[in-house]
Design a protein around this motif. Structure first.
Motif, PDB file in Angstrom:
ATOM      1  N   TYR A 141       0.845  -1.195   0.000  1.00  0.00           N
ATOM      2  CA  TYR A 141       0.000   0.000   0.000  1.00  0.00           C
ATOM      3  C   TYR A 141       0.880   1.245   0.000  1.00  0.00           C
ATOM      4  CZ  TYR A 141      -3.951   3.025   1.174  1.00  0.00           C
ATOM      5  OH  TYR A 141      -4.917   3.999   1.139  1.00  0.00           O
ATOM      6  N   VAL A 142       0.578   2.206  -0.883  1.00  0.00           N
ATOM      7  CA  VAL A 142       1.366   3.442  -0.975  1.00  0.00           C
ATOM      8  C   VAL A 142       0.443   4.645  -0.829  1.00  0.00           C
ATOM      9  CG1 VAL A 142       3.088   2.366  -2.470  1.00  0.00           C
ATOM     10  CG2 VAL A 142       1.173   3.612  -3.502  1.00  0.00           C
ATOM     11  N   THR A 143       1.016   5.811  -0.572  1.00  0.00           N
ATOM     12  CA  THR A 143       0.221   7.037  -0.477  1.00  0.00           C
ATOM     13  C   THR A 143      -0.200   7.485  -1.878  1.00  0.00           C
ATOM     14  OG1 THR A 143       2.099   8.543  -0.704  1.00  0.00           O
ATOM     15  CG2 THR A 143       1.588   7.751   1.526  1.00  0.00           C
ATOM     16  N   ASP A 144      -1.183   8.367  -1.939  1.00  0.00           N
ATOM     17  CA  ASP A 144      -1.625   8.905  -3.231  1.00  0.00           C
ATOM     18  C   ASP A 144      -0.480   9.602  -3.957  1.00  0.00           C
ATOM     19  OD1 ASP A 144      -4.158   8.001  -2.730  1.00  0.00           O
ATOM     20  OD2 ASP A 144      -4.965   9.941  -2.111  1.00  0.00           O
ATOM     21  N   GLU A 145       0.352  10.302  -3.211  1.00  0.00           N
ATOM     22  CA  GLU A 145       1.467  11.034  -3.804  1.00  0.00           C
ATOM     23  C   GLU A 145       2.529  10.077  -4.357  1.00  0.00           C
ATOM     24  OE1 GLU A 145      -0.918  13.518  -1.260  1.00  0.00           O
ATOM     25  OE2 GLU A 145       0.109  11.620  -0.815  1.00  0.00           O
ATOM     26  N   GLU A 146       2.758   8.980  -3.646  1.00  0.00           N
ATOM     27  CA  GLU A 146       3.697   7.969  -4.138  1.00  0.00           C
ATOM     28  C   GLU A 146       3.135   7.264  -5.363  1.00  0.00           C
ATOM     29  OE1 GLU A 146       5.924   6.743   0.067  1.00  0.00           O
ATOM     30  OE2 GLU A 146       4.113   5.675  -0.575  1.00  0.00           O
ATOM     31  N   LEU A 147       1.836   6.988  -5.339  1.00  0.00           N
ATOM     32  CA  LEU A 147       1.200   6.334  -6.482  1.00  0.00           C
ATOM     33  C   LEU A 147       1.315   7.193  -7.735  1.00  0.00           C
ATOM     34  CD1 LEU A 147      -0.442   4.036  -7.694  1.00  0.00           C
ATOM     35  CD2 LEU A 147      -2.524   5.150  -6.854  1.00  0.00           C
ATOM     36  N   LYS A 148       1.115   8.489  -7.585  1.00  0.00           N
ATOM     37  CA  LYS A 148       1.240   9.379  -8.739  1.00  0.00           C
ATOM     38  C   LYS A 148       2.657   9.318  -9.308  1.00  0.00           C
ATOM     39  CE  LYS A 148       0.359  14.017 -10.482  1.00  0.00           C
ATOM     40  NZ  LYS A 148      -0.289  15.333 -10.247  1.00  0.00           N
ATOM     41  N   ALA A 149       3.650   9.310  -8.445  1.00  0.00           N
ATOM     42  CA  ALA A 149       5.034   9.217  -8.904  1.00  0.00           C
ATOM     43  C   ALA A 149       5.288   7.907  -9.644  1.00  0.00           C
ATOM     44  CB  ALA A 149       5.989   9.348  -7.713  1.00  0.00           C
ATOM     45  N   LEU A 150       4.711   6.816  -9.137  1.00  0.00           N
ATOM     46  CA  LEU A 150       4.890   5.510  -9.787  1.00  0.00           C
ATOM     47  C   LEU A 150       4.226   5.481 -11.169  1.00  0.00           C
ATOM     48  CD1 LEU A 150       4.352   3.172  -6.698  1.00  0.00           C
ATOM     49  CD2 LEU A 150       6.507   3.590  -7.919  1.00  0.00           C
ATOM     50  N   TYR A 151       3.048   6.084 -11.287  1.00  0.00           N
ATOM     51  CA  TYR A 151       2.396   6.198 -12.603  1.00  0.00           C
ATOM     52  C   TYR A 151       3.270   7.004 -13.569  1.00  0.00           C
ATOM     53  CZ  TYR A 151      -2.365   4.637 -11.154  1.00  0.00           C
ATOM     54  OH  TYR A 151      -3.464   3.925 -10.746  1.00  0.00           O
ATOM     55  N   GLU A 152       3.763   8.133 -13.088  1.00  0.00           N
ATOM     56  CA  GLU A 152       4.496   9.056 -13.961  1.00  0.00           C
ATOM     57  C   GLU A 152       5.803   8.466 -14.481  1.00  0.00           C
ATOM     58  OE1 GLU A 152       2.996  13.460 -12.437  1.00  0.00           O
ATOM     59  OE2 GLU A 152       4.890  12.654 -11.680  1.00  0.00           O
ATOM     60  N   HIS A 153       6.431   7.600 -13.708  1.00  0.00           N
ATOM     61  CA  HIS A 153       7.723   7.049 -14.110  1.00  0.00           C
ATOM     62  C   HIS A 153       7.612   5.692 -14.799  1.00  0.00           C
ATOM     63  CE1 HIS A 153       9.155  10.044 -11.105  1.00  0.00           C
ATOM     64  NE2 HIS A 153      10.168  10.139 -11.943  1.00  0.00           N
ATOM     65  N   ALA A 154       6.422   5.105 -14.827  1.00  0.00           N
ATOM     66  CA  ALA A 154       6.257   3.778 -15.418  1.00  0.00           C
ATOM     67  C   ALA A 154       6.368   3.819 -16.941  1.00  0.00           C
ATOM     68  CB  ALA A 154       4.904   3.186 -15.008  1.00  0.00           C
ATOM     69  N   THR A 155       6.969   2.779 -17.497  1.00  0.00           N
ATOM     70  CA  THR A 155       7.042   2.633 -18.954  1.00  0.00           C
ATOM     71  C   THR A 155       5.679   2.257 -19.519  1.00  0.00           C
ATOM     72  OG1 THR A 155       9.350   1.932 -18.783  1.00  0.00           O
ATOM     73  CG2 THR A 155       8.180   1.365 -20.819  1.00  0.00           C
ATOM     74  N   GLY A 156       4.923   1.501 -18.739  1.00  0.00           N
ATOM     75  CA  GLY A 156       3.581   1.101 -19.140  1.00  0.00           C
ATOM     76  C   GLY A 156       2.807   0.619 -17.933  1.00  0.00           C
ATOM     77  N   PHE A 157       1.507   0.384 -18.132  1.00  0.00           N
ATOM     78  CA  PHE A 157       0.629  -0.064 -17.047  1.00  0.00           C
ATOM     79  C   PHE A 157      -0.124  -1.292 -17.539  1.00  0.00           C
ATOM     80  CE2 PHE A 157      -3.453  -0.187 -14.873  1.00  0.00           C
ATOM     81  CZ  PHE A 157      -3.095  -0.007 -13.542  1.00  0.00           C
ATOM     82  N   ILE A 158      -0.191  -2.333 -16.704  1.00  0.00           N
ATOM     83  CA  ILE A 158      -0.911  -3.549 -17.097  1.00  0.00           C
ATOM     84  C   ILE A 158      -2.020  -3.839 -16.105  1.00  0.00           C
ATOM     85  CG2 ILE A 158       0.755  -5.072 -15.908  1.00  0.00           C
ATOM     86  CD1 ILE A 158       0.218  -7.059 -18.293  1.00  0.00           C
ATOM     87  N   PHE A 159      -3.185  -4.211 -16.638  1.00  0.00           N
ATOM     88  CA  PHE A 159      -4.378  -4.448 -15.816  1.00  0.00           C
ATOM     89  C   PHE A 159      -5.040  -5.738 -16.309  1.00  0.00           C
ATOM     90  CE2 PHE A 159      -8.639  -2.972 -14.156  1.00  0.00           C
ATOM     91  CZ  PHE A 159      -8.232  -2.747 -12.843  1.00  0.00           C
ATOM     92  N   PRO A 160      -4.696  -6.892 -15.684  1.00  0.00           N
ATOM     93  CA  PRO A 160      -5.139  -8.192 -16.210  1.00  0.00           C
ATOM     94  C   PRO A 160      -6.450  -8.721 -15.633  1.00  0.00           C
ATOM     95  CG  PRO A 160      -3.509  -8.514 -14.498  1.00  0.00           C
ATOM     96  CD  PRO A 160      -3.713  -7.022 -14.596  1.00  0.00           C
ATOM     97  N   SER A 161      -7.255  -7.863 -15.043  1.00  0.00           N
ATOM     98  CA  SER A 161      -8.433  -8.290 -14.283  1.00  0.00           C
ATOM     99  C   SER A 161      -9.428  -9.110 -15.115  1.00  0.00           C
ATOM    100  CB  SER A 161      -9.142  -7.059 -13.712  1.00  0.00           C
ATOM    101  OG  SER A 161     -10.201  -7.440 -12.867  1.00  0.00           O
ATOM    102  N   LEU A 162     -10.008 -10.122 -14.469  1.00  0.00           N
ATOM    103  CA  LEU A 162     -11.061 -10.924 -15.094  1.00  0.00           C
ATOM    104  C   LEU A 162     -12.433 -10.278 -14.922  1.00  0.00           C
ATOM    105  CD1 LEU A 162      -9.905 -14.400 -13.757  1.00  0.00           C
ATOM    106  CD2 LEU A 162      -9.634 -13.561 -16.093  1.00  0.00           C
TER     107      LEU A 162
END
Length: 360
Positions: free
Chosen positions: A249-270
């Motif tokens: 679990y991360v803070t909202d501010e940390e999550l934003k940083a992780l989104y901004e620096h990611a090369t891509g985002f994967i969401f495999p939900s069924l």
């Protein structure tokens, strides 16, 4: 003056997608009152919560009262109806008093029916009973996607005309400042693909482990944000694996940083009732590779690359496709920002207030 009570038990809970919806919606209704778009002289909104509050909202017009001596489900079933007996009660997070008729409830999905094995017996049994009950006795039912509306009608036999759809907003992500030093804090020192969710089995995180060789072949690692709740979810674990950094679990501010620096985002939900994380990633320019199941195509539109979550190789192919074509990644980043802009808490709040007012 009419008093509309809001079940604020969500202020006592860890913030995931459902609580995020409630928090941002209440803040935006407060803004509507402040702007005169909701007549504060004719209707008063009041939050009612137990004492164990962990999230505190700064509101100008919506009062917050701590009531009762209990907490959790017991507070919600036994004490909340008493304090809300003189007005309409709004429940925003799937649950509400089982024997109060003058209420409106937001039910985000029907996952306890569609994926019962993903939940503990006690949780599943209670929520199946409560969802059907609230669907039957509430004046109105709000849900967050047309997909979820169909699911609730099918599983809970709720009359179609009783169910209204209000999509979630995304603008909250722009109101946060990305936390400096987040990558260093979590030991992230190479390009990565980000995944965000709870560790529920139908979120399908095992797919990420299955495509890990292909991820590594692209010189990427995987960062997973999310926490497992064993009281809710049946036994399931994403085992520690080389190339996977499960930061919890991360803070909202940390999550934003992780989104901004990611090369891509994967969401495999069924299965998803809405699916906020891919939209958050899009809003910050992160290209998304997403499952073609549930509400995800409804929410992500043409701004994502889709794969069948039952076929890991298809997900791996989409990842390789994005990584091998920089122009595609750039185009997805631009499309994602444009698409996410259509989802606002202002629209969600206005639609929700209109539904509420139709019942007063």
């Amino acid at each position: 003056m009419n008093t509309i009570y809001i079940n604020a038990r969500f202020l006592t809970q860890t913030v995931t997608g459902v609580q995020r919806y409630a928090i941002e919606l209440v803040k935006e209704i407060d803004n509507l009152i402040d702007a005169g778009e909701v007549d504060g002289t004719k209707v008063e909104f009041c939050l009612l919560s137990p004492a164990n509050v962990v999230t505190h909202l700064e509101l100008k017009h919506i009062r917050h009262r701590i009531v009762g001596r209990l907490k959790g489900h017991v507070w919600e079933q036994l004490e909340l109806p008493f304090y809300a007996k003189k007005g309409l009660l709004i429940n925003l997070c799937n649950t509400g008093p089982a024997f109060k008729r003058n209420q409106v409830v937001t039910i985000h999905d029907a996952s306890v029916f569609s994926y019962p094995k993903a939940f503990s017996f006690a949780f599943r049994s209670w929520y199946q009973f409560l969802t059907v009950r609230l669907g039957k006795i509430s004046k109105k039912v709000i849900t967050v996607s047309n997909f979820s509306k169909g699911e609730l009608i099918q599983h809970c036999k709720i009359a179609a005309q009783k169910v209204s759809v209000t999509h979630l907003g995304i603008d909250h992500i722009h109101h946060r400042q990305a936390a400096q030093g987040t990558l260093e804090k979590y030991g992230i020192n190479s390009p990565y693909v980000l995944a965000v969710s709870t560790m529920n089995p139908y979120k399908n995180f095992k797919l990420i482990l299955e495509i890990l060789p292909q991820v590594k072949a692209q010189n990427l690692s995987v960062v997973i944000v999310g926490s497992k709740n064993s009281k809710v979810f049946s036994n399931h674990a994403v085992n520690d694996s080389e190339g996977v950094n499960w930061v919890g679990y991360v803070t909202d501010e940390e999550l934003k940083a992780l989104y901004e620096h990611a090369t891509g985002f994967i969401f495999p939900s069924l299965y998803e009732g809405f699916g906020l994380p891919p939209l958050e990633a899009m809003a910050l320019g992160c290209p998304v590779i997403v499952s073609s199941r549930g509400s995800i195509p409804e929410v992500c539109g043409e701004a994502g690359l889709y794969f069948d979550p039952h076929h890991p190789q298809e997900a791996a192919s989409r990842l390789v496709e994005m990584m091998s074509d920089p122009e595609l990644g750039q185009r997805m980043s631009i499309q994602g920002k444009e698409h996410s802009a259509f989802f606002s808490w202002n629209k969600c709040a206005k639609d929700t207030v209109n539904i509420i007012m139709s019942t007063v």
